[in-house]
Design a protein around this motif. Sequence first.
Motif, PDB file in Angstrom:
ATOM      1  N   ALA A 193      51.493  51.788   4.820  1.00 49.75           N
ATOM      2  CA  ALA A 193      52.264  52.994   4.518  1.00 49.75           C
ATOM      3  C   ALA A 193      51.522  53.553   3.466  1.00 49.75           C
ATOM      4  CB  ALA A 193      53.627  52.737   4.603  1.00 49.75           C
ATOM      5  N   LEU A 194      51.444  52.836   2.171  1.00 49.63           N
ATOM      6  CA  LEU A 194      50.779  53.315   1.011  1.00 49.63           C
ATOM      7  C   LEU A 194      49.416  53.740   1.224  1.00 49.63           C
ATOM      8  CD1 LEU A 194      52.174  51.069  -1.759  1.00 49.63           C
ATOM      9  CD2 LEU A 194      53.096  53.347  -1.243  1.00 49.63           C
ATOM     10  N   ALA A 195      48.733  53.077   1.866  1.00 49.31           N
ATOM     11  CA  ALA A 195      47.207  53.497   2.266  1.00 49.31           C
ATOM     12  C   ALA A 195      47.282  54.839   2.941  1.00 49.31           C
ATOM     13  CB  ALA A 195      46.599  52.412   3.230  1.00 49.31           C
ATOM     14  N   ASN A 196      48.179  55.120   4.005  1.00 49.79           N
ATOM     15  CA  ASN A 196      48.300  56.420   4.793  1.00 49.79           C
ATOM     16  C   ASN A 196      48.785  57.414   4.058  1.00 49.79           C
ATOM     17  OD1 ASN A 196      47.643  56.064   7.904  1.00 49.79           O
ATOM     18  ND2 ASN A 196      48.013  54.243   7.004  1.00 49.79           N
ATOM     19  N   ILE A 197      49.644  56.995   3.055  1.00 49.08           N
ATOM     20  CA  ILE A 197      50.322  58.203   2.142  1.00 49.08           C
ATOM     21  C   ILE A 197      48.997  58.435   1.156  1.00 49.08           C
ATOM     22  CG2 ILE A 197      51.699  58.206  -0.002  1.00 49.08           C
ATOM     23  CD1 ILE A 197      53.637  56.801   1.790  1.00 49.08           C
ATOM     24  N   ALA A 227      36.074  59.632  -3.601  1.00 48.12           N
ATOM     25  CA  ALA A 227      36.456  58.656  -4.553  1.00 48.12           C
ATOM     26  C   ALA A 227      37.797  57.829  -4.364  1.00 48.12           C
ATOM     27  CB  ALA A 227      36.400  59.018  -5.875  1.00 48.12           C
ATOM     28  N   VAL A 228      38.957  58.530  -4.012  1.00 46.05           N
ATOM     29  CA  VAL A 228      40.196  57.866  -3.580  1.00 46.05           C
ATOM     30  C   VAL A 228      40.218  57.117  -2.273  1.00 46.05           C
ATOM     31  CG1 VAL A 228      42.692  58.399  -3.033  1.00 46.05           C
ATOM     32  CG2 VAL A 228      41.486  59.916  -4.860  1.00 46.05           C
ATOM     33  N   TYR A 229      39.380  57.440  -1.273  1.00 49.20           N
ATOM     34  CA  TYR A 229      39.480  56.904  -0.141  1.00 49.20           C
ATOM     35  C   TYR A 229      38.637  55.277  -0.278  1.00 49.20           C
ATOM     36  CZ  TYR A 229      40.634  61.067   2.324  1.00 49.20           C
ATOM     37  OH  TYR A 229      41.160  62.145   2.736  1.00 49.20           O
ATOM     38  N   GLN A 230      37.548  55.546  -1.210  1.00 46.01           N
ATOM     39  CA  GLN A 230      36.819  54.190  -1.524  1.00 46.01           C
ATOM     40  C   GLN A 230      37.836  53.150  -2.186  1.00 46.01           C
ATOM     41  OE1 GLN A 230      33.563  55.656  -3.799  1.00 46.01           O
ATOM     42  NE2 GLN A 230      32.075  55.411  -2.325  1.00 46.01           N
ATOM     43  N   GLN A 231      38.703  53.652  -3.130  1.00 42.70           N
ATOM     44  CA  GLN A 231      39.753  53.055  -4.026  1.00 42.70           C
ATOM     45  C   GLN A 231      40.734  52.501  -2.894  1.00 42.70           C
ATOM     46  OE1 GLN A 231      41.621  54.902  -6.928  1.00 42.70           O
ATOM     47  NE2 GLN A 231      43.020  52.962  -7.709  1.00 42.70           N
ATOM     48  N   LEU A 232      41.165  53.262  -1.879  1.00 43.58           N
ATOM     49  CA  LEU A 232      42.061  52.793  -0.839  1.00 43.58           C
ATOM     50  C   LEU A 232      41.444  51.789   0.082  1.00 43.58           C
ATOM     51  CD1 LEU A 232      43.744  56.267   0.169  1.00 43.58           C
ATOM     52  CD2 LEU A 232      44.705  54.292  -1.129  1.00 43.58           C
ATOM     53  N   VAL A 233      40.371  51.836   0.487  1.00 42.97           N
ATOM     54  CA  VAL A 233      39.500  50.970   1.204  1.00 42.97           C
ATOM     55  C   VAL A 233      39.583  49.524   0.619  1.00 42.97           C
ATOM     56  CG1 VAL A 233      37.169  50.242   2.304  1.00 42.97           C
ATOM     57  CG2 VAL A 233      38.328  52.558   2.483  1.00 42.97           C
ATOM     58  N   ALA A 234      39.123  49.584  -0.771  1.00 44.40           N
ATOM     59  CA  ALA A 234      39.318  48.301  -1.491  1.00 44.40           C
ATOM     60  C   ALA A 234      40.529  47.885  -1.850  1.00 44.40           C
ATOM     61  CB  ALA A 234      38.294  48.716  -3.005  1.00 44.40           C
ATOM     62  N   SER A 235      41.514  48.357  -1.898  1.00 48.64           N
ATOM     63  CA  SER A 235      42.841  47.958  -2.232  1.00 48.64           C
ATOM     64  C   SER A 235      43.678  47.621  -0.742  1.00 48.64           C
ATOM     65  CB  SER A 235      43.701  49.137  -2.882  1.00 48.64           C
ATOM     66  OG  SER A 235      43.206  49.385  -4.177  1.00 48.64           O
ATOM     67  N   TYR A 236      43.418  48.448   0.341  1.00 47.44           N
ATOM     68  CA  TYR A 236      44.113  48.104   1.409  1.00 47.44           C
ATOM     69  C   TYR A 236      43.068  47.915   2.719  1.00 47.44           C
ATOM     70  CZ  TYR A 236      47.711  50.202  -1.270  1.00 47.44           C
ATOM     71  OH  TYR A 236      48.831  50.418  -2.206  1.00 47.44           O
ATOM     72  N   PRO A 237      42.462  46.483   2.766  1.00 42.35           N
ATOM     73  CA  PRO A 237      41.400  46.441   3.598  1.00 42.35           C
ATOM     74  C   PRO A 237      41.782  46.377   5.198  1.00 42.35           C
ATOM     75  CG  PRO A 237      41.822  44.404   2.359  1.00 42.35           C
ATOM     76  CD  PRO A 237      42.337  45.562   1.704  1.00 42.35           C
ATOM     77  N   LYS A 238      43.163  46.095   5.561  1.00 44.75           N
ATOM     78  CA  LYS A 238      43.494  46.076   6.824  1.00 44.75           C
ATOM     79  C   LYS A 238      43.904  47.447   7.194  1.00 44.75           C
ATOM     80  CE  LYS A 238      45.195  41.266   6.355  1.00 44.75           C
ATOM     81  NZ  LYS A 238      46.530  40.458   6.522  1.00 44.75           N
ATOM     82  N   ALA A 239      43.834  48.541   6.370  1.00 44.89           N
ATOM     83  CA  ALA A 239      44.242  49.877   6.947  1.00 44.89           C
ATOM     84  C   ALA A 239      42.938  50.615   7.629  1.00 44.89           C
ATOM     85  CB  ALA A 239      44.547  50.658   5.853  1.00 44.89           C
ATOM     86  N   ILE A 240      43.112  51.182   8.647  1.00 52.16           N
ATOM     87  CA  ILE A 240      42.338  51.691   9.381  1.00 52.16           C
ATOM     88  C   ILE A 240      41.733  53.060   8.962  1.00 52.16           C
ATOM     89  CG2 ILE A 240      41.080  52.789  11.666  1.00 52.16           C
ATOM     90  CD1 ILE A 240      41.087  49.736  11.503  1.00 52.16           C
ATOM     91  N   ARG A 241      42.991  53.858   8.600  1.00 49.86           N
ATOM     92  CA  ARG A 241      42.520  55.210   8.025  1.00 49.86           C
ATOM     93  C   ARG A 241      41.741  55.574   6.794  1.00 49.86           C
ATOM     94  NH1 ARG A 241      47.496  59.838   7.236  1.00 49.86           N
ATOM     95  NH2 ARG A 241      45.828  61.664   7.327  1.00 49.86           N
ATOM     96  N   PRO A 242      42.050  55.024   5.786  1.00 53.20           N
ATOM     97  CA  PRO A 242      41.032  55.040   4.668  1.00 53.20           C
ATOM     98  C   PRO A 242      39.455  54.889   5.231  1.00 53.20           C
ATOM     99  CG  PRO A 242      42.808  53.681   3.918  1.00 53.20           C
ATOM    100  CD  PRO A 242      43.041  53.957   5.458  1.00 53.20           C
ATOM    101  N   ARG A 243      39.177  54.103   5.694  1.00 55.86           N
ATOM    102  CA  ARG A 243      37.644  53.833   6.364  1.00 55.86           C
ATOM    103  C   ARG A 243      37.413  55.371   7.273  1.00 55.86           C
ATOM    104  NH1 ARG A 243      37.616  47.849   8.626  1.00 55.86           N
ATOM    105  NH2 ARG A 243      39.949  48.090   8.850  1.00 55.86           N
ATOM    106  N   PHE A 244      38.306  55.406   7.986  1.00 52.55           N
ATOM    107  CA  PHE A 244      38.024  56.750   8.917  1.00 52.55           C
ATOM    108  C   PHE A 244      37.746  57.856   8.120  1.00 52.55           C
ATOM    109  CE2 PHE A 244      39.506  60.295  11.607  1.00 52.55           C
ATOM    110  CZ  PHE A 244      38.994  60.083  12.607  1.00 52.55           C
ATOM    111  N   GLU A 245      38.762  57.931   7.263  1.00 57.04           N
ATOM    112  CA  GLU A 245      38.531  59.287   6.280  1.00 57.04           C
ATOM    113  C   GLU A 245      37.299  59.284   5.563  1.00 57.04           C
ATOM    114  OE1 GLU A 245      40.593  61.864   6.809  1.00 57.04           O
ATOM    115  OE2 GLU A 245      42.321  61.326   7.649  1.00 57.04           O
ATOM    116  N   LEU A 246      37.082  58.011   4.892  1.00 59.05           N
ATOM    117  CA  LEU A 246      35.775  58.040   4.097  1.00 59.05           C
ATOM    118  C   LEU A 246      34.430  58.407   5.161  1.00 59.05           C
ATOM    119  CD1 LEU A 246      34.623  57.277   1.432  1.00 59.05           C
ATOM    120  CD2 LEU A 246      34.538  54.801   2.041  1.00 59.05           C
TER     121      LEU A 246
END
Length: 379
Positions: A177-181, A196-215
């Motif tokens: 939820a936090l990754a998507n928020i 920059a935020v998406y890169q941080q989210l990818v590192a913090s939440y590797p199981k989330a799909i959306r940050p990688r998709f947005e990046l």
Amino acid sequence: MLELLFLLLPVAAAYGWFMGRNSVKHQELKDRTNITKNLSSGLNFLLTDQEDKAIEQLLHLLDIEAATIDTYLALANLFRRRGDWDKAIRIHEKLHQLKLPKVQAQQIQYELAKDYQSAGLYDRAEKLLVPLIRQEVLRELALKHLVALYISTHEWGKALQLRDAVEQTSSGSLRLALANIGCEQQQQAEPEQARAVYQQLVASYPKAIRPRFELARVALAQQKPAQAFSLYKAILLEKPQWSADILPLAKQCQLPDEDWYQLLSQLSHKHNNISAHIELACWLLEQGSDKAAEQLLLEKLQQQPNIRLFKALLEQRKQGSKAAAEVLDSVTELVANYLNKKVLYSCRNCGFKTRQHYWLCPSCQQWETVEPISGIDGR
């Protein structure tokens, strides 16, 4: 004579104690009788659909007897499930005013917060939930309701402030939820800041799909096709069911044919993805291998019956036979009309079906659970 009076004093004391004890027992018996009478009256009001009178009668008992808390909690939860939030709130507010053991009081506070949230009284719910995240027993439950509350009000910043508390739990759904928020918060941001935020989210939440998709989306927009393709490829190999949505985006990266062929071949032969079968057949057609493309579609259709594969095979044969084109046109149109009415996505958590993709399921409010369907109509 005076000595006799001293001898009678213990007798008088014993008599007074005995009469007092009988008086206390009598009062207790009277109180219990009143409780039973009031309880019976309250239940009778419930059975005759006079709920308001029933609640008044039962709440009155709380002033006399607080030993039946579980019964009141069950009754309040019943009202909440029925959508009678005002009745549930009245019961829980009355319970919340009682002096109860800490654990029981916190449970009632949590239930009252749920009532307020269900009734749309978000400020009251928030006020009760925030202190509960400091309590280990109720921390995860309180956090889930707080996050849901902030999602409802689009207060992304407040939700992200719960990151430290979430890290104290083992909840994967809260992290997702936090990754998507975090992604939601960046929808209107400048590309470089969002990146920059998406890169941080990818590192913090590797199981989330959306940050990688947005990046990957930002990388593609910034003319960085290699980076975008690497991200799309990683998502596809982890979640091949997303091929129908991501392959068209990955194709825009315009990488060498060999890289494109390897990805399609892996998705087709290893993961048996329908969209990958069709894309691979299209690639073979572009290379001039008409028969190889038709043979691929025919083999995959025999192994894995699917309407979309059947449509692709019809279109392939239509191009190879002008005599049969008119007949095949009619069949292809019928198949296309059939597919246009079918749902494309389904929530793996609650089963919600839709033709549109949502990162947050509109039904169960879970993130990243709405995925492309599989089966005979799947992609």
